[in-house]
Scaffold this motif. Sequence first.
Motif, PDB file in Angstrom:
ATOM      1  N   VAL A 264      -6.975  -3.585 -89.698  1.00 52.79           N
ATOM      2  CA  VAL A 264      -8.424  -3.446 -89.651  1.00 52.79           C
ATOM      3  C   VAL A 264      -9.057  -4.643 -88.948  1.00 52.79           C
ATOM      4  N   GLY A 265      -8.464  -5.827 -89.117  1.00 50.25           N
ATOM      5  CA  GLY A 265      -9.023  -7.013 -88.498  1.00 50.25           C
ATOM      6  C   GLY A 265      -9.102  -6.923 -86.985  1.00 50.25           C
ATOM      7  N   ASN A 266      -8.160  -6.193 -86.360  1.00 52.85           N
ATOM      8  CA  ASN A 266      -8.205  -6.038 -84.902  1.00 52.85           C
ATOM      9  C   ASN A 266      -9.422  -5.259 -84.433  1.00 52.85           C
ATOM     10  N   HIS A 267     -10.048  -4.516 -85.321  1.00 55.13           N
ATOM     11  CA  HIS A 267     -11.221  -3.705 -84.967  1.00 55.13           C
ATOM     12  C   HIS A 267     -12.526  -4.306 -85.500  1.00 55.13           C
ATOM     13  N   LEU A 268     -12.418  -5.440 -86.188  1.00 56.03           N
ATOM     14  CA  LEU A 268     -13.610  -6.066 -86.744  1.00 56.03           C
ATOM     15  C   LEU A 268     -14.051  -7.290 -85.940  1.00 56.03           C
ATOM     16  N   TYR A 269     -13.120  -8.179 -85.610  1.00 54.11           N
ATOM     17  CA  TYR A 269     -13.496  -9.445 -84.968  1.00 54.11           C
ATOM     18  C   TYR A 269     -12.453  -9.821 -83.920  1.00 54.11           C
ATOM     19  N   ASP A 270     -12.855 -10.724 -83.049  1.00 50.91           N
ATOM     20  CA  ASP A 270     -11.984 -11.165 -81.959  1.00 50.91           C
ATOM     21  C   ASP A 270     -11.123 -12.331 -82.420  1.00 50.91           C
ATOM     22  N   GLU A 272     -11.629 -15.368 -82.145  1.00 49.85           N
ATOM     23  CA  GLU A 272     -12.444 -16.446 -82.706  1.00 49.85           C
ATOM     24  C   GLU A 272     -13.045 -16.077 -84.048  1.00 49.85           C
ATOM     25  N   GLY A 273     -12.780 -14.855 -84.505  1.00 52.46           N
ATOM     26  CA  GLY A 273     -13.314 -14.432 -85.794  1.00 52.46           C
ATOM     27  C   GLY A 273     -14.722 -13.911 -85.737  1.00 52.46           C
ATOM     28  N   LEU A 274     -15.223 -13.577 -84.539  1.00 46.76           N
ATOM     29  CA  LEU A 274     -16.587 -13.073 -84.381  1.00 46.76           C
ATOM     30  C   LEU A 274     -16.592 -11.549 -84.263  1.00 46.76           C
ATOM     31  N   PRO A 275     -17.674 -10.893 -84.700  1.00 48.93           N
ATOM     32  CA  PRO A 275     -17.722  -9.428 -84.710  1.00 48.93           C
ATOM     33  C   PRO A 275     -17.622  -8.833 -83.310  1.00 48.93           C
ATOM     34  N   ILE A 276     -16.949  -7.691 -83.233  1.00 46.08           N
ATOM     35  CA  ILE A 276     -16.848  -6.959 -81.966  1.00 46.08           C
ATOM     36  C   ILE A 276     -17.446  -5.560 -82.084  1.00 46.08           C
ATOM     37  N   GLY A 277     -17.745  -5.109 -83.294  1.00 45.93           N
ATOM     38  CA  GLY A 277     -18.493  -3.872 -83.487  1.00 45.93           C
ATOM     39  C   GLY A 277     -17.775  -2.589 -83.097  1.00 45.93           C
ATOM     40  N   ARG A 311      -4.700  -8.417 -98.077  1.00 46.23           N
ATOM     41  CA  ARG A 311      -5.625  -9.031 -97.135  1.00 46.23           C
ATOM     42  C   ARG A 311      -5.923  -8.028 -96.023  1.00 46.23           C
ATOM     43  N   THR A 312      -6.877  -8.341 -95.187  1.00 49.08           N
ATOM     44  CA  THR A 312      -7.297  -7.420 -94.127  1.00 49.08           C
ATOM     45  C   THR A 312      -6.159  -7.098 -93.168  1.00 49.08           C
ATOM     46  N   SER A 313      -5.288  -8.050 -92.881  1.00 49.52           N
ATOM     47  CA  SER A 313      -4.181  -7.819 -91.961  1.00 49.52           C
ATOM     48  C   SER A 313      -3.135  -6.868 -92.532  1.00 49.52           C
ATOM     49  N   ASN A 314      -3.179  -6.628 -93.848  1.00 51.49           N
ATOM     50  CA  ASN A 314      -2.239  -5.701 -94.475  1.00 51.49           C
ATOM     51  C   ASN A 314      -2.839  -4.320 -94.713  1.00 51.49           C
ATOM     52  N   LEU A 374     -15.927  -8.178 -97.969  1.00 50.34           N
ATOM     53  CA  LEU A 374     -16.816  -9.093 -97.254  1.00 50.34           C
ATOM     54  C   LEU A 374     -16.561  -9.050 -95.744  1.00 50.34           C
ATOM     55  N   GLU A 375     -15.299  -9.011 -95.355  1.00 48.95           N
ATOM     56  CA  GLU A 375     -14.995  -8.945 -93.925  1.00 48.95           C
ATOM     57  C   GLU A 375     -15.427  -7.605 -93.329  1.00 48.95           C
ATOM     58  N   LEU A 376     -15.269  -6.503 -94.082  1.00 49.27           N
ATOM     59  CA  LEU A 376     -15.702  -5.198 -93.584  1.00 49.27           C
ATOM     60  C   LEU A 376     -17.203  -5.167 -93.323  1.00 49.27           C
ATOM     61  N   ILE A 377     -17.986  -5.744 -94.234  1.00 47.76           N
ATOM     62  CA  ILE A 377     -19.444  -5.671 -94.114  1.00 47.76           C
ATOM     63  C   ILE A 377     -19.956  -6.619 -93.036  1.00 47.76           C
ATOM     64  N   SER A 378     -19.415  -7.815 -93.001  1.00 48.64           N
ATOM     65  CA  SER A 378     -19.929  -8.833 -92.073  1.00 48.64           C
ATOM     66  C   SER A 378     -19.304  -8.719 -90.683  1.00 48.64           C
TER      67      SER A 378
END
Length: 478
Positions: A264-270, A272-277, A311-314, A374-378
């Motif tokens: 899921v993290g690959n579709h949430l942020y880059d 640098e940890g910033l949102p990609i939408g 965690r999000t990576s799992n 928190l990561e899903l929402i932000s």
Amino acid sequence: MRLFWWQQLPLLILIQLLESSSTSHKIYAEALLACKCTLVNPRQSGDWIKRLPCIRQPPCLSFYEPTDPGVVSLRIAASVDGDSSVPTLTSVQETDNEKPRKQRVAAIVGGIGAALLVIVILVLVYICLMRFKRFTRQTSDGESSAPSPSVELGRGGTSPYAGAVSPNGALRQLTILELKHATCDFSQSNIIGEGAFGLVYKGLLQDGSMVAIKRHLHTPIRNFLHKVRDNARTHQRHLVKLVGYYEDNHQQLLVFDYIPNGSVGNHLYDSEGLPIGRLNMRQRLLIALGAARGLEHLHSLAPPLFHMHFRTSNVLLDETFTAKVSDYGLHKLLIEDHHAGSSSAIDCFLDPELSKSKNFSASSDVYSFGVFLLELISGQDSHGRNQLNSDQNLVLQAKRGGSSLDDYIDKTLGDQTGDVAREMMELALQCIDISQRRPSMRHIVEVLERIQEGEIGRLDSEFGEEIGAVTLGSELFR
């Protein structure tokens, strides 16, 4: 001894009455010759023969009977007319070439057949030798490329998780040759990730199935097979299926179904940890609900199975973006065998109350799930990789409060998130609270299902208003 003609005449009559076979013709000819030779007056013999109609024959008697090769046959011609002379005996040498020709053909056919038989025997011996050589080579290497056997998992076995058996009821014991072939000898180009268990490789098995292979090197795990079989019995739609395993003295490998869309993290942020939408709010809600159902299933087993490293990576996404929880139970393998490495980096997903006792429970999984929400929402990495100060990570900011919930909502979602994001944020704050106030995974699933029902009702009402304003095609032709 010489017989007179009146003594030979009854013999001629008897021969006439016999069956007209080749032998009787020969005897008759000889008797007739002897009879004629004994007549003093040829005219008398003619008179006698005329008086006896039973011995009247055609003017010429000819007889020929083929015999065996090399035997002389007699052709006898006897004239019974009054003025004929003594019968002549003509010897004819039999020249029969038929049998020698057949013998030659039979010899040729027999030779060809014998040659073909020898060739077939030599080919069979060669094939047997090659197979024996291949078999000895495989056994000497201790490896085999044959299809992997399956380890049957009975429901009434020693595993405490007998209530959740995989559909096919079998765990494949793969060979190292199969795994090397599937990953191009563990090529770096096939590495798709790294976790606490080791590097993760993408592979293609001989049966055409895509798999993810986790490789643990150098430090053997005690009771590895027993623990793996326990995990293989756990099967649910939102859990990544364990396909097979391999172990030897210096490595252990686990083979899982390959999930194509990654974490899921690959579709949430880059990076640098910033949102990609890339995910809308509805997708994020369904992902949260699927992951919650996977964890809730693990906690519902008897005894419960804790993830211990959620965690999000799992949380992986398949072709339809259905959430599937991976690596459940793997951290337990490493913890119990004292191979879990310690890291100086802050792990935001780790329950801070475990720093003293390291006694994992369902509450520690709930805390990790709250960080995941928190990561899903932000849409941000909770570790705050883009922050210079590590203390300013997302979890610490949420715990401190003092900010509106809207400040944590991913700005790439726009203004149409409604109350869904706020309700999910409130649930996340409950999960990261102190352990006594944390909800159970069963309660989390119920809350997310209620949010989903409200979201579906809201979408239905919005789409219903839009459809009512559109003129239907059936009305255009009235």
